[in-house]
Design an enzyme around this catalytic site. Structure first.
Site, mmCIF file in Angstrom:
data_model
loop_
_atom_site.group_PDB
_atom_site.id
_atom_site.type_symbol
_atom_site.label_atom_id
_atom_site.label_comp_id
_atom_site.label_asym_id
_atom_site.label_seq_id
_atom_site.Cartn_x
_atom_site.Cartn_y
_atom_site.Cartn_z
ATOM 1 N N GLU A 172 0.799 -1.238 0.000
ATOM 2 C CA GLU A 172 0.000 0.000 0.000
ATOM 3 C C GLU A 172 0.823 1.275 0.000
ATOM 4 O O GLU A 172 0.597 2.166 0.816
ATOM 5 C CB GLU A 172 -0.961 -0.028 1.194
ATOM 6 C CG GLU A 172 -1.853 -1.259 1.181
ATOM 7 C CD GLU A 172 -2.767 -1.372 2.397
ATOM 8 O OE1 GLU A 172 -2.598 -0.593 3.344
ATOM 9 O OE2 GLU A 172 -3.643 -2.249 2.376
ATOM 10 N N GLU A 279 -6.225 -10.766 -1.543
ATOM 11 C CA GLU A 279 -7.063 -10.624 -0.337
ATOM 12 C C GLU A 279 -8.545 -10.559 -0.701
ATOM 13 O O GLU A 279 -9.302 -9.761 -0.153
ATOM 14 C CB GLU A 279 -6.660 -9.352 0.434
ATOM 15 C CG GLU A 279 -5.186 -9.297 0.791
ATOM 16 C CD GLU A 279 -4.769 -8.078 1.614
ATOM 17 O OE1 GLU A 279 -5.644 -7.375 2.157
ATOM 18 O OE2 GLU A 279 -3.551 -7.833 1.718
HETATM 19 C C1 GLA Z 1 -4.972 -4.754 4.177
HETATM 20 C C2 GLA Z 1 -3.716 -5.484 4.549
HETATM 21 C C3 GLA Z 1 -4.044 -6.752 5.244
HETATM 22 C C4 GLA Z 1 -5.143 -6.595 6.259
HETATM 23 C C5 GLA Z 1 -6.341 -6.035 5.609
HETATM 24 C C6 GLA Z 1 -7.449 -6.055 6.625
HETATM 25 O O1 GLA Z 1 -5.577 -5.244 3.050
HETATM 26 O O2 GLA Z 1 -2.884 -5.778 3.465
HETATM 27 O O3 GLA Z 1 -2.920 -7.207 5.906
HETATM 28 O O4 GLA Z 1 -4.731 -5.753 7.306
HETATM 29 O O5 GLA Z 1 -5.970 -4.762 5.149
HETATM 30 O O6 GLA Z 1 -7.533 -7.327 7.262
#
Ligand code: GLA
Length: 390
Positions: A172, A279
């Site tokens: 990020e 994710e």
């Molecule tokens: C982001 C992070 C993850 C996690 C999510 C929420 O996507 O990359 O590690 O913290 O937020 O679970």
């Protein structure tokens, strides 16, 4: 030329395709009675090449959520540590490393032959304050920040060399603000824009065989894709060892755009990078972005938390359809998309129950709170089996 050419895709892929084993772990954590009837429907078995991953919550390898762990071991062949490898978990104090949770997750992954994804080395969030303070409280210098970053990366990556096949190296780093390229993180202020390149170089030096990933949210959407391309191109032009883009894909049922996601896959693939969906989950609730959001008694109100008593069939069906179309699309691009990881197993363990509003009841994952498969589960499975038949 960038470093993608310098590692053997073939050898990495054979690691990725380690066959699922029936395991000691499953003997130790037998399939819970309420889900044993689903044994014939093992989700990962519906997929040929594509790795199907999930996130392992910090407590579940220690026995805090046996349901989640059982589902993970049974249905998935790639594990990402949801929290236990983040900087705050692994190096809470300078030079004091805490390995127990990460080690345990690795043991379990190895018992079922799952690929392990390390998450994450360099991030502005969930990183302890000490990383960003000078030795006597003064502002951090570039040299000290680089030393700490490199030390953290080399210690963690070396420890798991050959056992963690993929690393989310930087998480990020791109800004959401229009007109601003990189997020103003403490890493950026102390080191400058090259902190990202330096992180990848350090990870590659520590394990030259690991697949190194730049991971971010919303980079499957048009508005963030342009900045992502700018970052990736600059890393590739400098010969930085980066092999893949992680698209988090935290989708919402009402706003997901498969067209944009597909466009992003094309774009990153054309740069000769792999794509990992890192994710994936699909929230069925409204995203409320004003923060901090203060809960009131009206929260049972239809807009904020409408499904406390259960997920209506039509919404479950819409979610399943989106999962199916999404997986079908990922499978059409298997030359580029090598892994799709869900962010958890059952709805009860999802971070979305507390984000962006605390204590709601969301339903983003393929298993319900009791660990039973939802329509989303069967939809994902159908997408995988459909691919095998083609
Ligand atoms: C982001 C992070 C993850 C996690 C999510 C929420 O996507 O990359 O590690 O913290 O937020 O679970």
């Amino acid at each position: 030329m960038h470093m993608k050419n310098s590692y053997s895709t073939q050898s990495n892929l054979s690691v990725l395709r380690a066959p699922p084993l029936i395991t000691k772990a499953q003997e130790k954590f037998p399939i819970a009675p309420h889900i044993s009837s689903q044994k014939q429907h093992v989700l990962k078995d519906a997929f040929q090449e594509l790795l199907l991953g999930t996130a392992i919550s910090r407590g579940s390898p220690q026995g805090n959520d046996e349901k989640s762990l059982t589902l993970a071991l049974q249905h998935f062949n790639a594990f990402t540590a949801e929290n236990s490898m983040k900087p705050e978990a692994i190096q809470p104090e300078e030079g004091k490393f805490y390995w127990k949770d990460a080690d345990r997750m690795l043991e379990l992954a190895e018992q079922v032959g799952a690929t392990v994804v390390g998450h994450t080395l360099v991030w502005h969030s969930q990183t302890p304050e000490w990383f960003f303070r000078g030795e006597h409280g003064e502002p951090l210098t570039r040299e000290l920040a680089l030393t700490r970053m490199r030390h953290h990366i080399s210690t963690v990556v070396r420890r798991y060399k050959g056992r963690i096949q993929q690393w989310d190296v930087v998480n990020e780093a791109i800004s959401d603000e229009p007109g601003e390229f990189l997020r103003p993180s403490p890493w950026l202020s102390a080191i400058g824009e090259d902190y990202i390149a330096e992180a990848f170089r350090a990870a590659h030096a520590a394990d030259p065989d690991a697949i190194l990933i730049y991971n971010d949210y919303s980079n499957d959407r048009d508005e963030k894709r342009h900045k992502t391309v700018k970052l990736l191109q600059s890393l590739l032009d400098q010969g930085v060892p980066i092999h893949a883009v992680g698209m988090q894909c935290h989708w919402q049922l009402s706003t997901a755009s498969l067209k944009e996601t597909e466009r992003a896959i094309h774009t990153y693939g054309a740069m000769d990078l792999q794509v990992m969906v890192t994710e994936l989950d699909i929230s069925v609730l409204k995203f409320i972005s004003h923060k901090p959001y203060v809960r009131t008694d009206d929260d049972v109100d239809a807009n904020i938390n409408p499904y406390i008593d259960g997920l209506p069939h039509d919404i479950a069906k819409q979610q399943a359809d989106l999962y199916k179309e999404g997986f079908e699309m990922f499978l059409r691009h298997q030359d580029v998309v090598k892994r799709v990881s869900l962010w958890g197993t059952h709805d009860g363990e999802s971070w979305l129950n507390d984000f962006p509003v605390r204590a709601r009841t969301d339903y983003p994952l393929p298993f319900d709170r009791a660990g039973n498969p939802k329509p989303a589960f069967f939809a994902i499975r159908e997408a995988g089996l459909g691919d095998a038949e083609r």
